[in-house]
Design an enzyme around this catalytic site. Structure first.
Site, PDB file in Angstrom:
ATOM      1  N   ARG A  66       0.799  -1.291  -0.109  1.00 39.68           N
ATOM      2  CA  ARG A  66      -0.215   0.065  -0.018  1.00 39.68           C
ATOM      3  C   ARG A  66       0.593   1.203  -0.080  1.00 39.68           C
ATOM      4  O   ARG A  66       0.250   2.364   0.446  1.00 39.68           O
ATOM      5  CB  ARG A  66      -0.868  -0.128   1.437  1.00 39.68           C
ATOM      6  CG  ARG A  66      -2.199  -1.173   1.070  1.00 39.68           C
ATOM      7  CD  ARG A  66      -3.014  -0.879   2.064  1.00 39.68           C
ATOM      8  NE  ARG A  66      -3.857  -2.051   2.268  1.00 39.68           N
ATOM      9  CZ  ARG A  66      -3.611  -2.785   3.303  1.00 39.68           C
ATOM     10  NH1 ARG A  66      -2.662  -2.979   3.938  1.00 39.68           N
ATOM     11  NH2 ARG A  66      -4.366  -4.146   3.050  1.00 39.68           N
ATOM     12  N   LYS A 103       1.092  10.847 -11.964  1.00 34.06           N
ATOM     13  CA  LYS A 103       0.322  10.035 -12.433  1.00 34.06           C
ATOM     14  C   LYS A 103       0.991   8.910 -12.604  1.00 34.06           C
ATOM     15  O   LYS A 103       2.345   8.824 -13.385  1.00 34.06           O
ATOM     16  CB  LYS A 103      -0.043  10.595 -13.773  1.00 34.06           C
ATOM     17  CG  LYS A 103      -1.168  11.592 -13.648  1.00 34.06           C
ATOM     18  CD  LYS A 103      -1.862  11.833 -15.106  1.00 34.06           C
ATOM     19  CE  LYS A 103      -3.200  12.774 -15.119  1.00 34.06           C
ATOM     20  NZ  LYS A 103      -3.480  13.105 -16.343  1.00 34.06           N
ATOM     21  N   GLU A 119       5.843  17.300 -26.368  1.00 37.85           N
ATOM     22  CA  GLU A 119       5.172  17.716 -25.130  1.00 37.85           C
ATOM     23  C   GLU A 119       5.626  19.077 -24.652  1.00 37.85           C
ATOM     24  O   GLU A 119       5.105  19.877 -23.979  1.00 37.85           O
ATOM     25  CB  GLU A 119       5.621  16.589 -24.190  1.00 37.85           C
ATOM     26  CG  GLU A 119       4.737  15.372 -24.146  1.00 37.85           C
ATOM     27  CD  GLU A 119       3.371  15.150 -23.994  1.00 37.85           C
ATOM     28  OE1 GLU A 119       2.845  16.291 -23.367  1.00 37.85           O
ATOM     29  OE2 GLU A 119       2.960  14.119 -23.986  1.00 37.85           O
ATOM     30  N   LYS A 131       4.540  22.502 -15.500  1.00 37.23           N
ATOM     31  CA  LYS A 131       3.743  21.259 -14.859  1.00 37.23           C
ATOM     32  C   LYS A 131       3.607  21.261 -13.437  1.00 37.23           C
ATOM     33  O   LYS A 131       2.552  21.125 -12.871  1.00 37.23           O
ATOM     34  CB  LYS A 131       4.421  19.909 -15.422  1.00 37.23           C
ATOM     35  CG  LYS A 131       3.421  18.791 -14.998  1.00 37.23           C
ATOM     36  CD  LYS A 131       3.754  17.821 -16.057  1.00 37.23           C
ATOM     37  CE  LYS A 131       2.541  16.447 -15.685  1.00 37.23           C
ATOM     38  NZ  LYS A 131       2.789  15.440 -16.151  1.00 37.23           N
ATOM     39  N   GLU A 188      -6.423  16.253 -10.915  1.00 33.95           N
ATOM     40  CA  GLU A 188      -7.147  16.533 -12.058  1.00 33.95           C
ATOM     41  C   GLU A 188      -8.432  16.867 -11.822  1.00 33.95           C
ATOM     42  O   GLU A 188      -9.315  16.042 -12.782  1.00 33.95           O
ATOM     43  CB  GLU A 188      -6.665  15.450 -13.230  1.00 33.95           C
ATOM     44  CG  GLU A 188      -6.974  15.931 -14.454  1.00 33.95           C
ATOM     45  CD  GLU A 188      -6.344  14.681 -15.479  1.00 33.95           C
ATOM     46  OE1 GLU A 188      -5.408  14.042 -14.934  1.00 33.95           O
ATOM     47  OE2 GLU A 188      -6.665  14.921 -16.778  1.00 33.95           O
ATOM     48  N   ARG A 239      -5.501  20.919 -14.227  1.00 25.98           N
ATOM     49  CA  ARG A 239      -4.534  20.019 -14.828  1.00 25.98           C
ATOM     50  C   ARG A 239      -4.817  19.230 -16.143  1.00 25.98           C
ATOM     51  O   ARG A 239      -3.996  18.945 -16.798  1.00 25.98           O
ATOM     52  CB  ARG A 239      -4.337  18.886 -13.698  1.00 25.98           C
ATOM     53  CG  ARG A 239      -3.305  18.029 -14.042  1.00 25.98           C
ATOM     54  CD  ARG A 239      -2.895  17.175 -12.846  1.00 25.98           C
ATOM     55  NE  ARG A 239      -1.942  16.183 -13.310  1.00 25.98           N
ATOM     56  CZ  ARG A 239      -1.331  15.493 -12.476  1.00 25.98           C
ATOM     57  NH1 ARG A 239      -1.378  15.438 -11.086  1.00 25.98           N
ATOM     58  NH2 ARG A 239      -0.278  14.585 -12.825  1.00 25.98           N
ATOM     59  N   ASN A 288      -3.733  18.136 -21.187  1.00 26.90           N
ATOM     60  CA  ASN A 288      -3.782  17.134 -22.083  1.00 26.90           C
ATOM     61  C   ASN A 288      -4.208  17.663 -23.419  1.00 26.90           C
ATOM     62  O   ASN A 288      -4.761  16.916 -24.321  1.00 26.90           O
ATOM     63  CB  ASN A 288      -4.998  16.248 -21.694  1.00 26.90           C
ATOM     64  CG  ASN A 288      -4.728  15.190 -20.413  1.00 26.90           C
ATOM     65  OD1 ASN A 288      -3.507  14.635 -20.391  1.00 26.90           O
ATOM     66  ND2 ASN A 288      -5.407  15.379 -19.446  1.00 26.90           N
ATOM     67  N   HIS A 319      -4.171  15.241 -26.702  1.00 26.37           N
ATOM     68  CA  HIS A 319      -3.929  13.914 -25.963  1.00 26.37           C
ATOM     69  C   HIS A 319      -5.112  12.989 -26.196  1.00 26.37           C
ATOM     70  O   HIS A 319      -5.066  11.637 -26.436  1.00 26.37           O
ATOM     71  CB  HIS A 319      -3.764  14.049 -24.479  1.00 26.37           C
ATOM     72  CG  HIS A 319      -2.390  13.986 -24.031  1.00 26.37           C
ATOM     73  ND1 HIS A 319      -1.676  15.150 -24.397  1.00 26.37           N
ATOM     74  CD2 HIS A 319      -1.440  13.278 -23.631  1.00 26.37           C
ATOM     75  CE1 HIS A 319      -0.138  15.442 -24.038  1.00 26.37           C
ATOM     76  NE2 HIS A 319      -0.182  13.742 -23.405  1.00 26.37           N
ATOM     77  N   HIS A 372      -4.408   9.962 -28.328  1.00 28.05           N
ATOM     78  CA  HIS A 372      -4.771   8.223 -27.580  1.00 28.05           C
ATOM     79  C   HIS A 372      -5.681   7.631 -28.798  1.00 28.05           C
ATOM     80  O   HIS A 372      -5.358   6.508 -28.811  1.00 28.05           O
ATOM     81  CB  HIS A 372      -5.515   8.495 -26.441  1.00 28.05           C
ATOM     82  CG  HIS A 372      -4.583   8.823 -25.135  1.00 28.05           C
ATOM     83  ND1 HIS A 372      -5.302   9.105 -23.940  1.00 28.05           N
ATOM     84  CD2 HIS A 372      -3.550   8.849 -25.070  1.00 28.05           C
ATOM     85  CE1 HIS A 372      -4.240   9.354 -23.088  1.00 28.05           C
ATOM     86  NE2 HIS A 372      -3.267   9.418 -23.597  1.00 28.05           N
ATOM     87  N   HIS A 400       4.154   8.274 -28.700  1.00 27.33           N
ATOM     88  CA  HIS A 400       3.346   8.892 -27.815  1.00 27.33           C
ATOM     89  C   HIS A 400       3.260  10.417 -28.053  1.00 27.33           C
ATOM     90  O   HIS A 400       2.500  11.038 -28.500  1.00 27.33           O
ATOM     91  CB  HIS A 400       3.450   8.766 -26.156  1.00 27.33           C
ATOM     92  CG  HIS A 400       2.676   9.566 -25.417  1.00 27.33           C
ATOM     93  ND1 HIS A 400       1.103   9.777 -25.477  1.00 27.33           N
ATOM     94  CD2 HIS A 400       2.817  10.727 -24.745  1.00 27.33           C
ATOM     95  CE1 HIS A 400       0.755  10.501 -24.585  1.00 27.33           C
ATOM     96  NE2 HIS A 400       1.454  11.355 -24.134  1.00 27.33           N
TER      97      HIS A 400
END
Lengths: 362, 362
Positions: free
Chosen positions: B119, B141, B183, B225, B235, B239, B243, B246, B250, B263
């Site tokens: 955990r 992330k 990016e 960032k 997010e 935030r 993207n 993106h 994606h 990517h």
């Protein structure tokens, strides 16, 4: 209906406890249009899935379900993935809600899925076993097992609501009710002597599933655990006390293989080992240890090691416990009934001697 | 050496940026006796594993490593489990530290492993690709892919330190350097017009791996960032702006299968689609869209759809985006260069028209 609040700042959540709550739409924090995925297993589904589904559909939710195979041996990454697949097939987004309907395994896997799906979605717990009601549904520990260790993979993740319907205990096998009582007794032993005395008075009513006593008992356990968790959400300190008997117990479960002894049974024997060790260290009186043993026996719980397990079998498993720090065993022991502490670096020979005293001899 | 701090209250952490940092033991928050598991892949290991291992062993750490297969297609629960198995085989406890040495895939899988193992254990990021240095190593992330969607399973989990050694870019394939620049350009386009102008001035030096310009550029991106993440860790708001491109990107990655377009390449084409859509909506000027296109082309990046993908192929993938709420597409679009916003419920015909304008025609 009783209500216990778990105080975790912005993640405060209520635990509702009562008879018939599954059909009470006022306790579900859901509204028309919400997308819900119920995670359950075939055994629980047969009794309660349609009842919960009907209630949620009356609220106006879209309700789907995914059923995991039943049993601790399926508390795995593969079961977790079944939940992700079901969510993705339904195009459920970050606004989905996962409802765990079942015992500790369902709650742990569904909770970890809720923590992980799209990095976190809403989560409602409906624990249907006594063990889950008093223990795993409070505090946000979620996990799956790894073949090399129990609960090794997981997250701290809080539900937004816990709904405990004590009528669900009527369909629970007696052996599982008793296993739940092991954790109930644990709460008294570690932190609440008056509750321990209350249990000595009412244990027979609890075994007989007296609804009023059950609700009082569950609320008290949830309150004790909620207080501990609010003080120490991520188990840096006090929260470790809740693990009385668990380091011994996990060794039993791992050695026998998951699913032979119930978790609560292993915790019962493990708590007794911790009590005997506490007595050997000069803390607990012999009379107190005997009172704990008697209470466990009245709840039809084991107080000695399984007869297929040798005292020497324990330590290798115990050294893999999550509480081990820098290679040193940390055990939860008792100063007295109602007062537990974290013992660091306890002499391994004494640990072994305590296990021996709790081993069946012919 | 440059340093950027990510301000997240009790989880504040530094990003160190410089040449040769892999061998600089002062940047590692580790001490003698610490147990470290380096997660890497064979490609990166061949260049840098012994350098990092030697440095950590000089500090006095116990250092083991686990190598995952190289590539986005291995960003899976199975790879995650390889890390857990390695940790458990070494009896690593909750006091272990996971070090991610590699690109975005390694960082994402190792970070999710760190979030999940027992955990949560300590986590250090050593990103070795430009993309990871400016993007995935900042903000916490972590994720793995599911066969039905990218990054669908993960956690928000912060490293305790990020170490960026710009010399590692010398062994990175040029195509991947360029993908990282996609990016970089994105940061200028969404939030920082002066930086966009700086890039127009220095893009050739960055393509040519000028160390000083690279460090300035990476620090600026990390700062942008970090500021966004500090304002909005999980997010819920701002935030999402990160993207840009993106959701389109994606769709390209999913349609082509992981590993065909990089990517960053998909994000470049996706950013252009977002810019064209912004222009069609009357926000961005045609001249601004042309400046973005020119900058992307100078970084050798694609600005149109792959020739094997039809405009109609995009929307089904896009509707599965994590930003979709209540069945409505949410896109990041541009008011002007340096100013992005979240567009909710954009007309799907317009989205399709923008994609058409970015589709190769014979």
């Amino acid at each position: 209906m009783l209500c216990v609040n778990v105080e975790l700042k912005e993640r405060r959540y209520p635990i509702h406890i009562g008879a018939g709550l599954l059909s009470d739409n006022s306790v579900y924090p859901l509204k028309s249009g919400d997308k819900v995925m119920i995670v359950t297993n075939p055994t629980v589904a047969q009794h309660y899935l349609s009842q919960v589904t009907d209630t949620l559909e009356k609220i106006g939710c879209t309700v789907k379900n995914v059923q995991l195979p039943d049993g601790e041996q399926y508390k795995t990454l593969d079961s977790l993935n079944l939940i992700f697949t079901a969510l993705l097939r339904e195009n459920y987004g970050r606004d989905a809600t996962i409802v765990a309907l079942g015992g500790g395994v369902i709650g742990d896997v569904a909770g970890y899925a809720a923590a992980s799906y799209q990095r976190g979605v809403r989560f409602i717990q409906i624990p249907t076993t006594l063990l889950a009601q008093v223990d795993s549904s409070v505090g946000g520990k979620t996990a799956v097992n790894h073949e090399l260790g129990k609960n090794m993979i997981g997250a701290f993740y809080q539900p937004c609501t816990v709904i405990i319907d004590t009528l669900t205990l009527n369909t629970l096998p007696k052996r599982e009710v008793n296993a739940g009582l092991a954790e109930v007794i644990k709460y008294g032993a570690i932190l609440d002597y008056p509750f321990f005395e209350w249990l000595e008075q009412h244990i027979d009513a609890l075994v007989a599933l007296d609804q009023e006593k059950l609700q009082q008992c569950i609320a008290r356990c949830c309150q004790i655990k909620a207080d501990v968790v609010a003080r120490d959400e991520t188990e840096k300190g006090d929260r470790a006390l809740l693990n009385l008997g668990h380091t011994f117990g996990h060794a039993i479960e791992t050695h026998l293989g998951y699913g032979n002894w119930l978790h609560g049974e292993a915790v019962a024997a493990g708590s007794m080992m911790a009590a005997v060790l506490s007595e050997m260290l000069g803390d607990l009186s012999a009379q107190e240890a005997a009172r704990l043993e008697k209470l466990l026996v009245r709840a039809n719980l084991p107080t000695v090691s399984p007869d297929t397990m040798q005292p020497e079998d324990y330590l290798p498993h115990m050294m893999r416990d999550k509480k081990v720090l820098a290679g040193k065993l940390r055990l939860i022991l008792l100063k007295s009934l109602g007062q537990a502490y974290v013992a660091t670096d306890t002499d391994q020979d004494k640990v072994l001697a305590a296990i021996r005293r709790c081993t069946q001899t012919d």
